[in-house]
Design an enzyme around this catalytic site. Structure first.
Site, PDB file in Angstrom:
ATOM      1  N   ASP A   1      54.905  17.413   3.458  1.00  0.00           N
ATOM      2  CA  ASP A   1      53.653  16.802   3.897  1.00  0.00           C
ATOM      3  C   ASP A   1      53.608  15.378   3.366  1.00  0.00           C
ATOM      4  OD1 ASP A   1      50.896  17.709   5.200  1.00  0.00           O
ATOM      5  OD2 ASP A   1      50.407  16.345   3.558  1.00  0.00           O
TER       6      ASP A   1
ATOM      7  N   ASP B   1      56.341  10.003   3.574  1.00  0.00           N
ATOM      8  CA  ASP B   1      56.239   9.535   4.951  1.00  0.00           C
ATOM      9  C   ASP B   1      57.603   9.649   5.622  1.00  0.00           C
ATOM     10  OD1 ASP B   1      55.834   8.198   7.317  1.00  0.00           O
ATOM     11  OD2 ASP B   1      55.607   6.212   6.388  1.00  0.00           O
TER      12      ASP B   1
ATOM     13  N   SER C   1      54.161  19.477  23.249  1.00  0.00           N
ATOM     14  CA  SER C   1      52.768  19.776  23.547  1.00  0.00           C
ATOM     15  C   SER C   1      52.582  19.816  25.054  1.00  0.00           C
ATOM     16  CB  SER C   1      51.867  18.685  22.953  1.00  0.00           C
ATOM     17  OG  SER C   1      50.556  18.746  23.482  1.00  0.00           O
TER      18      SER C   1
ATOM     19  N   TYR D   1      50.522   9.733  22.594  1.00  0.00           N
ATOM     20  CA  TYR D   1      50.916  11.071  22.152  1.00  0.00           C
ATOM     21  C   TYR D   1      51.757  11.748  23.242  1.00  0.00           C
ATOM     22  CZ  TYR D   1      50.147  15.852  20.326  1.00  0.00           C
ATOM     23  OH  TYR D   1      50.302  17.132  19.830  1.00  0.00           O
TER      24      TYR D   1
ATOM     25  N   LYS E   1      55.562  13.170  22.785  1.00  0.00           N
ATOM     26  CA  LYS E   1      55.848  14.594  22.974  1.00  0.00           C
ATOM     27  C   LYS E   1      56.769  14.836  24.171  1.00  0.00           C
ATOM     28  CE  LYS E   1      53.722  16.532  19.525  1.00  0.00           C
ATOM     29  NZ  LYS E   1      54.536  17.073  18.411  1.00  0.00           N
TER      30      LYS E   1
END
Length: 276
Positions: A37, A60, A149, A162, A166
């Protein structure tokens, strides 16, 4: 006996949401899991709460060299890597004519560039091991699972950046499947629909995250749109994180050894494409 006994896995973005649910399922099935994370404290807490052997790599992943360091950390912790789930990501929404270059590039970086860099860092470990196994007449499957997605498959208003990221990871998945099949590396992707996470909670709740750049980004979907989204799901509700993670477990397990180069839509049957 667990489905993943003796295996070591990396799940990026695994301190919360679908990533955490995936890590928990993997551990329950016998895998050692590296938790990743951006927030080190949250990653450490999650690792401590999972019942199984874990390690942590915080930071990161879009930073130079971070993906190489991620793979190295897992090899150092577990002595091997058998499964990698590229799950890390977030949203930074805006209608196309108002999206900045920074917004657009940020989504490409985390959703497309990072999965590519992770795969590239894996390559020498997995390809060389596979070559040796092939010489010995041994067939060992390894698993790379990317996260897409329905936005990348169908498009979605307000998410041009996005959607691009994706959609890009689908191309990476299918290309790697063609290149790496000879090494018995199963490369597949999952495309999630509406899953209950902090990214899809009601926008009125005021949740936000801090991007790697330091920018504060509002999360969530307006309640009216959440209601509309549920109306196009035949099963009548969003998925829980565990329901979303369970097909990822399938793709990580020996049950999927002959599943290759696929994008598995995990949507509850959601309508959405321009062709429907």
């Amino acid at each position: 006996m667990g489905l993943l006994d003796g295996k070591a896995a990396i799940v990026t973005g695994s301190a919360r949401g679908i990533g955490r649910a995936t890590a928990e399922l993997f551990a329950a099935e016998g895998a050692k899991v590296l938790i990743n994370d951006l927030d080190a404290d949250v990653a450490e807490q999650t690792a401590s709460e999972i019942d199984g052997e874990t390690a942590v790599f915080a930071g990161d992943l879009t930073a130079a060299g971070a993906c190489d360091d991620l793979i190295a950390a897992a090899v150092e912790a577990f002595g091997q890597v058998d499964i990698v789930v590229n799950n890390a990501g977030y949203t930074w929404d805006g209608v196309a004519h108002k999206v900045t270059d920074e917004q657009f590039q940020a989504m490409l970086d985390i959703h497309t560039v990072v999965p590519f860099r992770v795969a590239r860092a894996l390559a020498p470990h997995w390809r060389e091991a596979a070559k040796k196994e092939r010489e010995e007449g041994v067939e060992t499957f390894r698993k790379l699972i990317n996260t897409s997605s329905t936005t990348g498959m169908f498009g979605n208003p307000g998410q041009v950046n996005y959607a691009a990221g994706k959609a890009g990871v689908v191309g990476i998945t299918k290309t790697l499947a063609k290149e790496w099949g000879q090494f018995k590396i199963n490369v597949n992707a999952v495309a999630f629909g509406f899953v209950e996470t902090r990214l899809t909670a009601a926008k009125e709740e005021g949740a936000e995250i801090t991007a790697p750049s330091g920018e504060k980004i509002e999360l969530g979907i307006p309640e009216q749109l959440r209601t509309m989204a549920q109306a196009v799901i035949p099963l009548g509700r969003p998925a829980t994180p565990t329901e979303a993670a369970s097909p990822v477990l399938f793709l990580a397990s020996p049950l999927s050894n002959y599943v290759h180069g696929q994008v598995l839509n995990i949507t509850g049957g959601m309508f959405g494409g321009m062709y429907t």
